[in-house]
Motif scaffolding. Sequence first.
Motif, PDB file in Angstrom:
ATOM      1  N   ALA A 101       0.853  -1.192   0.000  1.00 15.14           N
ATOM      2  CA  ALA A 101       0.000   0.000   0.000  1.00 15.14           C
ATOM      3  C   ALA A 101       0.888   1.240   0.000  1.00 15.14           C
ATOM      4  O   ALA A 101       2.074   1.150   0.315  1.00 15.14           O
ATOM      5  N   PRO A 102       0.328   2.404  -0.363  1.00 18.27           N
ATOM      6  CA  PRO A 102       1.152   3.619  -0.311  1.00 18.27           C
ATOM      7  C   PRO A 102       1.658   3.877   1.105  1.00 18.27           C
ATOM      8  O   PRO A 102       0.876   3.862   2.050  1.00 18.27           O
ATOM      9  N   GLN A 103       2.954   4.075   1.231  1.00 19.07           N
ATOM     10  CA  GLN A 103       3.562   4.298   2.541  1.00 19.07           C
ATOM     11  C   GLN A 103       4.299   5.623   2.546  1.00 19.07           C
ATOM     12  O   GLN A 103       4.846   6.049   1.520  1.00 19.07           O
ATOM     13  N   ARG A 104       4.349   6.250   3.695  1.00 21.13           N
ATOM     14  CA  ARG A 104       5.275   7.360   3.889  1.00 21.13           C
ATOM     15  C   ARG A 104       6.687   6.762   3.961  1.00 21.13           C
ATOM     16  O   ARG A 104       6.850   5.565   4.122  1.00 21.13           O
ATOM     17  N   PRO A 105       7.728   7.589   3.828  1.00 20.51           N
ATOM     18  CA  PRO A 105       9.087   7.048   3.857  1.00 20.51           C
ATOM     19  C   PRO A 105       9.314   6.126   5.064  1.00 20.51           C
ATOM     20  O   PRO A 105       8.820   6.377   6.163  1.00 20.51           O
ATOM     21  N   MET A 106      10.047   5.044   4.806  1.00 19.04           N
ATOM     22  CA  MET A 106      10.413   4.097   5.867  1.00 19.04           C
ATOM     23  C   MET A 106      11.918   3.908   5.800  1.00 19.04           C
ATOM     24  O   MET A 106      12.408   2.839   5.441  1.00 19.04           O
ATOM     25  N   THR A 107      12.655   4.976   6.105  1.00 23.01           N
ATOM     26  CA  THR A 107      14.110   4.910   5.972  1.00 23.01           C
ATOM     27  C   THR A 107      14.773   4.410   7.248  1.00 23.01           C
ATOM     28  O   THR A 107      15.970   4.209   7.280  1.00 23.01           O
ATOM     29  N   GLU A 166       4.850   1.925  -3.791  1.00 27.09           N
ATOM     30  CA  GLU A 166       3.905   3.038  -3.673  1.00 27.09           C
ATOM     31  C   GLU A 166       4.264   3.903  -2.471  1.00 27.09           C
ATOM     32  O   GLU A 166       4.608   3.383  -1.408  1.00 27.09           O
ATOM     33  N   VAL A 167       4.156   5.199  -2.666  1.00 25.31           N
ATOM     34  CA  VAL A 167       4.390   6.122  -1.561  1.00 25.31           C
ATOM     35  C   VAL A 167       3.290   7.168  -1.535  1.00 25.31           C
ATOM     36  O   VAL A 167       2.573   7.363  -2.524  1.00 25.31           O
ATOM     37  N   VAL A 168       3.179   7.818  -0.401  1.00 26.20           N
ATOM     38  CA  VAL A 168       2.229   8.908  -0.268  1.00 26.20           C
ATOM     39  C   VAL A 168       2.950  10.049   0.438  1.00 26.20           C
ATOM     40  O   VAL A 168       3.834   9.805   1.269  1.00 26.20           O
ATOM     41  N   PRO A 201       9.487   3.505  -0.486  1.00 20.61           N
ATOM     42  CA  PRO A 201       9.563   4.200   0.803  1.00 20.61           C
ATOM     43  C   PRO A 201      10.865   3.957   1.566  1.00 20.61           C
ATOM     44  O   PRO A 201      11.184   4.706   2.478  1.00 20.61           O
TER      45      PRO A 201
END
Lengths: 159, 405
Positions: free
Chosen positions: A150-156, B170-172, B336
Motif C-alpha cells: 500500500a502507499p507508505q510514507r518514507p520508511m528509511t 507506492e508512496v504517499v 519508501p
Amino acid sequence: MTPRSSFPEAYELLAREAHLLDDRDFEGWLDLFTEDCLYWMPVDPLAEDGGLRLNVFYDDKAKMKDRIARLSSGSAYTEEPISLTARTFSAVQLENGGEEPLVVRSNFQMIAYRSGDQRLLGGRYRHRLLREDGALRISEKRVTLLGSDAPQRPMTFLF
Amino acid sequence: MHRDVYVDPDVFEAEMRRIFMRTWIYVGHDSEIPHAGDYKRTFIGTEPVILTRGSDGAPSVVVNRCSHRGAAICLLPRGNAKGFRCQFHGWTFGLDGELLGVPYSEEEVDKDELSLASAKVESYRGFIFASFNPDVPPLTDHLRDVLPYIDRFVEHAGDYALQVSPDANEVVYDANWKMQLENNVDGYHLSFTHQSLFGVLQQRTGKQPRYVTGSSDGEARVEAFSNGHAVMDLRSVATDVLRERLGIVPGAPPPDADLDAYFGIEGAEDLYLASTGPPVNISIFPNLNLGSINICEVHPLAVNRTRVVLRPLLLDGAPPGINRTRLRYHEIGSGPAGFVQPDDLEMFERVALGLASEDVEWIQMTRGRERETEVDETHRYSHVSDETPQRGQYRCWREMMDGDA
C-alpha cells in the motif's frame, strides 16, 4: 546441542537485535548478520522468493552497510530530524522442530516516531539463524509488513 | 508562481475538472493487462476507474461506480474477470461497462443509459491513455514533441518487449501533486537533495560522482515542449554515474566477470548496462513520469496529499539475472525505503511546510530565463540546472486553468 535448547538462544538474539535497532546501534546490529546475509521486505506480503519480484528493500550486507552509512551521513533528509523506533516481538516459534539452521518466526509491532508524527507498523519477522564459531548469526531476515503493498510514507528507519 | 497553486483547495478542484477531466491521462501499460479480461483498478485525477482488456483485445476505461446506487464495483488492484458484478444489489457489467444484468427486474431498464460511463482510450507503444473529453485531440498529436523520447525509452533494451512489474513501490506524501511532476525534470536538485546517494556511490567506487554542476555546459540539458511535456536529458554526463550505480546492486556480477558467461547470453554487456534505462527523464503532463527504468504514476488525492506509484520495467524473455539486476537497481532508489525517493518526498513536504507562510505569496521559478533558447512559443531548452521545464509545465497549466470549462 539439542533442538529444544536453541529456543532461549534464538529468543535472546532477537531481543538483542530489537534493542540494538531501537538504540540506533546500527554497527552492532550489522555484526549480528553473516557475511552473505539477506535483509529484505517483499512488496507482496505473500511473495515466497524476492529474487525475481519487486521488494521494498532487498539488501545484501554491502547494501546494509550503504543504508547505515547513508543514515549516518547527515544528508539523508528523511532522517533529519531522526526517526525513533520502539518495537516488541512475540509469538516466537522455531520451525522444523528446531533443527539447525534455525528458522524463527515471530510477530512484531513497531512505533516509529518522527517530528510529532507517530506511526504504528506491524507484521511478521522470519529469521534464519546459522551457527558460526559456536554463536548464532542471522543469515536471512525477512520482514513481512502489513501494508507493504500500500502507499507508505518514507520508511528509511530499520526494521 | 503564487503559493495558491500548491495550497488552495479551490485550485485543486478546478485542476481535477479543467485538467484531469479534459486532457489525456496515463492509465496503464499494455503489459499490465496482457490478456482478455485482465483489469487494473486506477484513477483519472480523483475519479475512480477500471482499465480493462476486452475479449476483442481492445482496452477500455470505465468508471468504477455502479450505475444503480454508486457502489465501487472493483476493489482489487488487478486481476482477471469476465465482467464486474456489484455486490450490493447484484447488477452486472461487461468489461467495456455495458450493463448486462439487473436482478429481479420486472420493469423495463434502459441498459444503454445505465451502462458504466467510459472514457476515450488510445495508446502509443504500449502506454495507454484515457480521456473523459470526447473532443480531445488524437493522442499522438498531444504527445507529438515527446514521441521520439518515448521511442527511446521503449527501445533502450533493444528488441525485448517491456514487461511492467506487477508489484509496485507506492508512496504517499503530504504536499501537492505537481511537486512530483516538476521534480522528474529538475536537474538543479540532484546534487543537493540526493547528496547522500552520491556519498554512498563515492564510498563504494572511490570516485566522486556528479550529474550536474553549476558551471558545466556539457551536453546535458532540459527541454520544455508543447502541452506541458518536458525532458531532462543527462546524456553522456550521466553514463558513468549510472554504470557505477549498477556496481552496488546486490548480486551484481564481479567487476572482472565475463558478462556473457555470467548471464548466459551473447552480447550481455549491452543488456546489462541497459538496466539503468536511458539517461533521460520524461514528464508527460499531467500524471506520468518516465525515468531510468521506471513508470511513475502521479495520483492527486487532495491539494496537500499525493500518491505515487512506481513500477520498474522488466524485459520479457531476458535472462533472469538481467531482470534481477533491473529489480535490484530500481530498489536502490525507489520506494519508501529507497536511497533516493524518500528525500524527494521530504523536500515536497518541506515546501508544504514553508508555504504555510501567507505573508510571502510568491515562489521563484525563474532560473535560466535569460539564457534559455526559445525555439518557439512552447519549445525551449536550456542548461540542465535551469527551470525551463517547470515554466513549460505551468504555461500549459495556466492555459488549461484559464480556458472555458
